[in-house]
Structures are given as structure tokens and as C-alpha cells.
Design an enzyme around this catalytic site. Structure first.
Site, PDB file in Angstrom:
ATOM      1  N   ASP A  26      46.722 -12.236  16.349  1.00 20.61           N
ATOM      2  CA  ASP A  26      45.659 -11.720  16.758  1.00 20.61           C
ATOM      3  C   ASP A  26      45.536 -11.543  18.746  1.00 20.61           C
ATOM      4  O   ASP A  26      47.025 -11.943  19.100  1.00 20.61           O
ATOM      5  CB  ASP A  26      44.689 -11.824  16.342  1.00 20.61           C
ATOM      6  CG  ASP A  26      43.193 -10.966  16.311  1.00 20.61           C
ATOM      7  OD1 ASP A  26      43.337 -10.059  17.437  1.00 20.61           O
ATOM      8  OD2 ASP A  26      42.417 -11.245  16.385  1.00 20.61           O
ATOM      9  N   TRP A  27      44.772 -10.395  19.158  1.00 18.87           N
ATOM     10  CA  TRP A  27      45.164 -10.152  20.417  1.00 18.87           C
ATOM     11  C   TRP A  27      44.490 -11.455  21.026  1.00 18.87           C
ATOM     12  O   TRP A  27      43.852 -12.164  21.092  1.00 18.87           O
ATOM     13  CB  TRP A  27      44.426  -8.968  20.984  1.00 18.87           C
ATOM     14  CG  TRP A  27      44.862  -7.444  21.287  1.00 18.87           C
ATOM     15  CD1 TRP A  27      45.559  -7.374  22.263  1.00 18.87           C
ATOM     16  CD2 TRP A  27      45.787  -6.963  20.460  1.00 18.87           C
ATOM     17  NE1 TRP A  27      46.094  -6.110  21.889  1.00 18.87           N
ATOM     18  CE2 TRP A  27      46.821  -5.556  20.322  1.00 18.87           C
ATOM     19  CE3 TRP A  27      46.497  -7.036  18.809  1.00 18.87           C
ATOM     20  CZ2 TRP A  27      47.239  -5.110  19.961  1.00 18.87           C
ATOM     21  CZ3 TRP A  27      47.316  -6.825  17.929  1.00 18.87           C
ATOM     22  CH2 TRP A  27      47.233  -5.302  18.671  1.00 18.87           C
TER      23      TRP A  27
END
Ligand code: BGC
Length: 759
Positions: free
Chosen positions: A240-241
Site C-alpha cells: 500500500d502507498w
């Protein structure tokens, strides 16, 4: 990876052998090149690919970038979000969303779309519940599988997220989801497993949180043992970012691509770790190979989606997602109503999606009031409108009073109520289940004066209906329906479409009744999944707790008859259920056949029932269809902790067809031979387990019976004797001691010699 492309479509720049790349070049591939792209190595002919959110529309940012939905993105169709698709109970709906998204993604130059999300709605307060399908892993997994297959058949990779146990927004970057393995396997990993094994998503996105104390991005058990070794996943694991904290640790755990980029620093950290011996170069090679394969699989095919047709599709799909919760006195549809007063800000400014990274810049938005006007005009219905409330909570008294005055002049009042977008967004959990107080008061006052009151709801997660449920005549739960939701609601209200959605999550009476009430969202960086496998309807049905509307509930404008359930055992751990459905009403409609399994076999506490299969059928009036639903072994299995595997115990299983999870229509008892798996016996195993052993049990019983009966007044049947009840749970070693050598351990162990753990 199961991406559809012709051989000519592969990315020629990416077909590069690893041997042509230096360590630095390989490491550079393992962190994004930009916010939404992989790193390119032009001198080695490696191209870049583009990733973008997802999941219910393409959020392609060409200028300002962010992962919170703040900056502008290119216009794209906003299809019904997962909360709505979940309520459709339709693989066809999920699949059509996936196929249309593939076209739009390709047209916008997107190679990987960041979705779907298959986390379980653990609490109704979960801030991203609108991005997830259901409280049930089978429903979530089946729908997400259909979506991924269609998306990838259209040439765009999926990113299955957020792996795993990312069921809340509170402290999402640091919280540890403390979950026992059975609960993980049966509930929180199960939908991921189905999608991975059946649809081969191009990427799997690890979540921000920790699982049992270890960040998902550094969790070797999760990313390597479970995902790759057990499930056979061969695609790329991405973060995930911003979820990666220590790049070398994440690589060692099995994370291939750290997002976002650019990542000069992270590349240097990897190279140094290889040189220091903390990371094997072969680990860099494996990850780089997967990233290259992802790039190679992303053959940009041009596409020119028909956005008008996609808007129409968004509307059509939305009609399948709304759930008619209540319809007293046949209030709906409104096709014969002479005058209607529409109330509510959401009738003119609809809520149709949630906030955060999935926020789509919709190509256009259907306004419910305008769509209702079209239906009213066509039928000569008098239509009035009053705003009734303001989401900024200004002029509340005046707006409410004006609406209530107008309500006496209409035959039916339709109130558009719901949660403000600011309360349903990524990064925040909700803090209440109720609608805003001003709306509750408005609904109650309207219902007190209006001849008939209909409430249309717009909310990303369920809301409490308690304060006003009994005052109103009908409730249409629209959740968030995407950009075509306004027209869909109007079609449903006037009967141009027939509601066919079913609840994918239970609506409880009170927040206090929910199984996670005491443990959501946790404290001091830990959330304990104390409810175990008893999540959603599994809990309510097991403890017999009443709910407002059960999982699977949803009404229609027609009636269905369900008959002739037949269950045929199809193997030691499989069965086939056949059931007949007839539309006995006067309108065409769709019915969701729901098959549940109930059992008390095996050594673990099973939920009262679990969803085992479902299908949605369209039926014209008087039409009958017989449908068959396969119940595979997973429908009967539980996760056995000591054996570390799925087990179907031999024994009795009740296959049930329900109108929903609470209201059963038919059931049939079947006996399954099961896997024949028994826990391995040792001298520390219970006496009862020894006696139940198919080989050792009989000779042991013969030796034990006279010893246990000794001194007893009456020779009771052995298994029923008081003594047996007392010793049954004792370790065998203790009994051997008590027999004073009358039974010796060598003899006992020799009974097992010719018998492994399989009966
Ligand atoms: C979200 C992801 C999303 C990513 C990129 C993160 O904040 O959790 O779901 O795909 O941002 O926008």
C-alpha cells in the site's frame, strides 16, 4: 498472471533478461519510479507501467498526485462501489463492472487498477466499509473473483487489497490486528484465498497494519508462506502507498514492489543490504523477475470506451444493488401515486461514493430529483420538493418546518436521508451508527403528518434504523450507488426496475449488539479479534440475538416460491444442492438463492450457520427455474489449528435454504464421510480421543472396560459410565499410571503402528 493479451501486445521494452541488469538496476525496479508508476530502465529497454485507483472507477491523476483523493483526476465512470456490488449478490454485476473498468483504464493509460478490496466488514463503524463487499468471506470472495477475472480479461491487472486484516482506519498504519489463526483462515484470509487461487490477480497489495505484531509489509508468514507456498501465488506483491518501513525486511518477507516512488533511497538501502549480506541477491532477482513479468504482461491495448454506454451501465447495475428493506401497505412502487413530495438535500446533491483514494471524478451524475421528475411527468404525478435539512447543519428548524408543512399535501413523502461524505472516508472510522440527529427528527416529524412515508438511504456503511423504523412505511437502502444511482433509485421507486439487492451485512438493533462492540477499534496499537469466527450473522445466529434486518434480507415487488430442495452427497466432503424457484407474482424480478450449512461436527465451535453457496436468478411472472449449487469441501470445512489444515470431519451436516440468514425455508440433513483426518495420537492425548481412534479404540476399550468396571455396583454401558465421563478428558499417560501397569505404553503405541493419522 491471467492478463488477456495477444502475443503481439506484450510490452517489448520489458522483455529483458535479468542477466542483462546490474544489481542496482534490479533493485531500482523494486520501488516505484513515480507516484503511480514503476521504475523504467531505458538503457536496458525496461519500460514503465502505470498503476491507479480503483476500485469502482479509474482515478488517473496526470498532474497533482496523492493517495487520499485530494487532487484532480481525469473524468471516469463512477460505477457502484463495493458496498453496492456486495448487496447485488450478483457475479454478473461484479463482472460487468470489471470489464467496463478495463476499457476505461486502458483508455487512460492505466495498466494496473488498485482494487478490489476484500477486507471483511468487521464493525459497521469501519470507515472504508463502502470499499468492501460484505461481512461474509464467501460473498466477498465470489464477487471479487468475478470482478478480477473480467478486469484482467480486458487486459488490465488487478491489485487485490488490503492484505490483510485491515478492517479499520483508526491507527491503520500501526495497529496490530491480533487474530488467532483459525479466525484468519476462515474469515479474514478466505476471500483473498479464493481470488488468488481462482482469478490470479496480477498484484496483491499488502496492508498498512500489523498482523499479530508484524507489519503486513514485513510479514513473511503472510506474504510468502501463506500467499506463495500454500496458495501458489506467482504474481507481484506490492505495498500500500507508504506501507513499507524497512525495504530490506520487506523484501525478505516477500514484498516485490514498494509504492509509491521515486525510490532512490530505498534502492540504495537494498543494494547495501545485499552487499552487507542481509539480503540474498537471489531475493532481489526473484522480486525483479516478478516486476518485469508484471510490466511484460501489461501490453497497452488502446481502448475508446463509450462513456454514454458506461453511464447507462452504471445506472443499470445500480438498480441491482439497492435493497428494499421494508415495504408496508404496498407503498412502493409509486407508479399509481397521484402526488409525491421529495425531501432531502441528497435528492438534489446525491451521495454516490465514499471519500479518499477511491474517489472518482465522475463523468456525470444522475440527480435523483430530476430522474423522479421524468417518471412523475410520464405518469401525471404531481411532484413537490423541500430540502428539509442541510448537511452543514444550517437553518435546520426552518428547513424542517417547511418540509413538514408540505408533507400534508402529498400522498407519499419520499425522504432522501444519509450520512455526510465527511463521515465516510478513508482514514477515519465512524463514531456512531445513527443518522445525523437533524435527519432523524425530520423523518419522525414528516412521518407523523404524511399519509405515507418512504425513506431512501445513502450511506457507505449501514445506519441504525431504530429511532424511526416503525414510523415509516417503506425503506429503500441505496448505500452508495455510483454515478447512475439517482436514475436507478427513481426507476426503483416508480417500479421501472424491481429491487433485487440483499443485505451483505447485518443491520443490528444497537451498536452494542455487534460482536466487535467491545474490541473495535482497539487501544494502544492493538485490536484483539475477540469475536473469533463469530462475525456478523455468524454471531447473531449462534447466540440467537435479534437484529433489525438479517444478512441476506431484501424485498421485491414480486413474490417467489422456493421448493424442492434436494441435496445429493457427491463425495466424502462435497454435495450438490438443487432447488426450484418460481415467480408467483405479477412482475419480473430477480431472486437470490442462499444456501447455508449448519453443523456441530468436529472439535471446534462452529457458527450456527455459514453461507455455502448462492446464485441470483431472473424470473418472468409464472416462470420456474431449477438451480443447482455446488457445495465444495470448503463449505463444510473448518481450520484445524493443531493439524494446520482445513478439515471436514465426518458427521451430520444440515444444508439449509434461507430467505436470509435468519429465515430458513427448507433444510436437509446429510452425512459426510469427511476427510477421515484425525489429530495424531500421543500419550498426552485425551482418553476419549484414543477410544475414538478407528484402529486403537476397540482393543483399548476391551482392556480398559474391566478395569473401569472393577468395584462398580452395576456394569454400566462403558461409554456412559460415570467413570468414563471423568477419565475421558484425562491424558492417556495418567490413565496408564492409574492402571498400575495393567496397560503398558508399548502395547498402546504398537496399536498405532499400522495406522497413520488417516482413518
Ligand atoms: C489506500 C489504497 C490505495 C492507495 C493509492 C492508500 O492510502 O489505502 O487503497 O490504493 O492509497 O491511492
Amino acid at each position: 498472471m491471467a492478463l488477456a493479451r495477444s502475443s503481439a501486445e506484450g510490452n517489448p521494452m520489458a522483455q529483458v533478461g535479468l542477466q542483462a541488469l546490474s544489481l542496482e538496476q534490479k533493485a531500482s525496479l523494486l520501488t516505484g519510479g513515480g507516484f503511480w508508476s514503476t521504475a523504467a530502465i531505458p538503457e536496458a529497454g525496461v519500460a514503465t507501467i502505470v498503476l491507479a485507483d480503483g476500485p469502482h472507477g479509474v482515478r488517473r491523476q496526470k498532474h497533482g498526485t496523492d493517495h487520499l483523493g485530494l487532487h484532480h483526476s481525469e473524468p471516469a465512470t463512477c460505477f457502484p462501489p463495493a458496498v453496492a456490488v456486495g448487496s447485488s449478490w450478483s457475479e454478473e454485476v461484479a463482472s460487468k463492472v470489471g470489464a467496463a473498468l478495463a476499457e476505461e483504464a486502458r483508455a487512460l493509460g492505466v495498466d494496473v487498477l488498485l482494487g478490489p478490496g476484500v477486507n471483511i466488514k468487521r464493525s459497521p463503524l469501519g470507515g472504508r466499509n463502502f470499499e468492501y463487499y460484505s461481512e461474509d468471506p464467501l460473498l466477498s470472495g465470489v464477487l471479487a473473483t468475478a470482478y478480477v477475472k473480467a478486469l484482467q480479461a480486458g487486459g488490465v491487472g488487478a491489485s487485490l487489497k488490503h492484505f490483510a486484516a485491515n478492517d479499520q482506519e483508526t491507527e491503520r498504519m500501526v495497529i496490530s490486528a491480533d487474530v488467532d489463526e483459525r479466525t484468519l483462515r476462515e474469515i479474514h484470509l478466505s476471500a483473498f484465498e479464493r481470488v488468488v487461487t481462482e482469478a490470479e490477480p496480477a498484484t496483491v497489495m499488502c496492508s498498512y497494519n500489523k498482523i499479530n505484531g508484524v507489519h503486513a509489509s514485513e510479514n513473511h508468514w503472510l506474504l510468502t508462506q501463506v500467499l506463495r507456498t500454500e496458495w501458489g501465488y506467482t504474481g507481484a506483491v506490492i505495498s500500500d502507498w507508504g506501507a513499507v518501513r524497512t525495504r530490506p525486511a520487506a523484501l525478505n518477507a516477500g514484498l516485490d514492489l514498494s509504492m509509491p516512488g521515486p525510490g532512490h533511497h530505498s534502492t540504495q538501502a537494498l543494494v547495501k543490504a545485499v552487499r552487507d549480506g542481509r539480503v540474498e541477491e537471489s531475493a532481489v532477482d526473484r522480486a525483479a523477475e516478478r516486476v518485469l513479468a508484471l510490466i511484460d504482461g501489461s501490453g497497452r491495448r488502446p481502448a475508446a470506451p463509450d462513456l454514454d454506454a458506461h453511464h447507462e451501465l452504471a445506472r443499470e447495475l445500480a438498480t441491482e444493488c439497492a435493497v428494499l428493506l421494508k415495504n408496508a401497505h404496498g407503498t412502493l412502487p409509486l407508479d399509481r401515486t397521484s402526488s409525491v413530495l421529495v425531501v432531502g438535500e441528497f435528492a438534489t446533491t446525491p451521495r454516490y461514493q465514499g471519500g479518499g483514494s477511491s474517489h472518482v471524478n465522475a463523468t456525470r451524475v444522475d440527480v435523483p430529483l430530476e430522474c423522479i421528475e421524468n417518471h412523475a411527468a410520464a405518469r401525471g404525478t404531481t411532484l413537490m420538493y423541500a430540502r428539509g435539512f442541510d448537511t452543514r447543519e444550517e437553518d435546520g428548524d426552518a428547513l424542517r418546518a417547511a418540509a413538514v408543512r408540505a408533507a400534508t399535501e402529498a400522498e407519499v413523502v419520499v425522504v432522501f436521508a444519509g450520512n455526510p461524505e465527511a463521515e465516510e472516508t478513508e482514514g477515519l472510522d465512524r463514531d456512531r451508527l445513527e443518522l445525523p440527529p437533524a435527519q432523524v427528527q425530520l423523518i419522525k416529524e414528516l412521518a407523523a403528518v404524511a399519509p405515507r412515508t418512504v425513506v431512501v438511504l445513502a450511506n457507505g456503511g449501514i445506519v441504525s434504523l431504530e429511532e424511526w423504523h416503525d414510523d415509516v412505511d417503506a425503506i429503500l437502502e441505496g448505500f452508495l450507488l455510483g454515478q447512475g444511482g439517482g436514475a436507478a433509485i427513481a426507476d426503483l421507486l416508480f417500479g421501472a426496475a424491481n429491487p433485487s439487492g440483499r443485505l451483505a451485512e447485518t443491520i443490528p438493533h444497537r451498536l452494542k449488539d455487534t460482536p466487535t462492540y467491545l474490541s473495535f477499534p482497539g487501544e494502544q496499537e492493538h485490536v484483539r479479534y475477540n469475536e473469533g469466527v463469530m462475525i456478523g450473522y455468524r454471531y447473531y445466529e449462534t447466540v440467537g440475538a435479534p437484529v433489525r434486518y438479517p444478512f441476506g434480507h431484501g424485498l421485491s415487488y414480486t413474490d417467489f416460491d422456493v421448493s424442492d430442495l434436494r441435496v445429493q452427497v457427491d463425495g466424502p466432503a462435497e454435495a450438490l444442492a438443487t432447488v426450484t424457484v418460481t415467480n408467483v407474482g405479477t412482475r419480473a424480478g430477480k431472486y437470490v438463492v442462499q444456501v447455508y450449512v449448519s453443523t456441530h461436527t468436529g472439535p471446534v465451535r462452529r457458527p450456527e450457520r455459514t453461507l455455502a453457496a448462492f446464485t441470483k436468478v431472473h424470473l418472468e411472472p409464472a416462470e420456474t427455474r431449477t438451480v443447482q449449487l455446488s457445495l465444495d469441501r470448503r463449505a463444510f470445512a473448518y481450520w484445524d489449528l493443531p493439524l494446520a489444515r482445513w478439515v471436514v470431519p465426518d458427521g451430520a451436516y444440515v444444508v439449509q435454504v434461507g430467505e436470509n440468514a435468519s429465515a430458513l425455508l427448507h433444510e436437509q440433513l446429510v452425512h459426510l464421510a469427511g476427510d477421515g483426518v484425525r489429530p495424531p495420537l500421543s500419550l498426552q492425548s485425551d482418553v476419549a480421543d484414543w477410544l475414538a481412534h478407528p484402529v486403537a479404540g476397540a482393543p483399548l476399550r476391551a482392556r480398559l472396560a474391566p478395569l473401569i468396571a472393577q468395584g462398580g455396583p452395576e456394569p454400566e454401558p462403558f461409554e456412559d459410565s460415570d467413570m468414563m465421563r471423568m477419565v475421558g478428558s484425562m491424558p492417556m499417560s495418567q490413565i496408564l499410571n492409574l492402571t498400575g501397569g495393567a496397560i503398558d505404553s508399548d502395547w498402546l503405541v504398537s496399536l498405532l503402528d499400522n495406522s497413520d493419522t488417516r482413518a
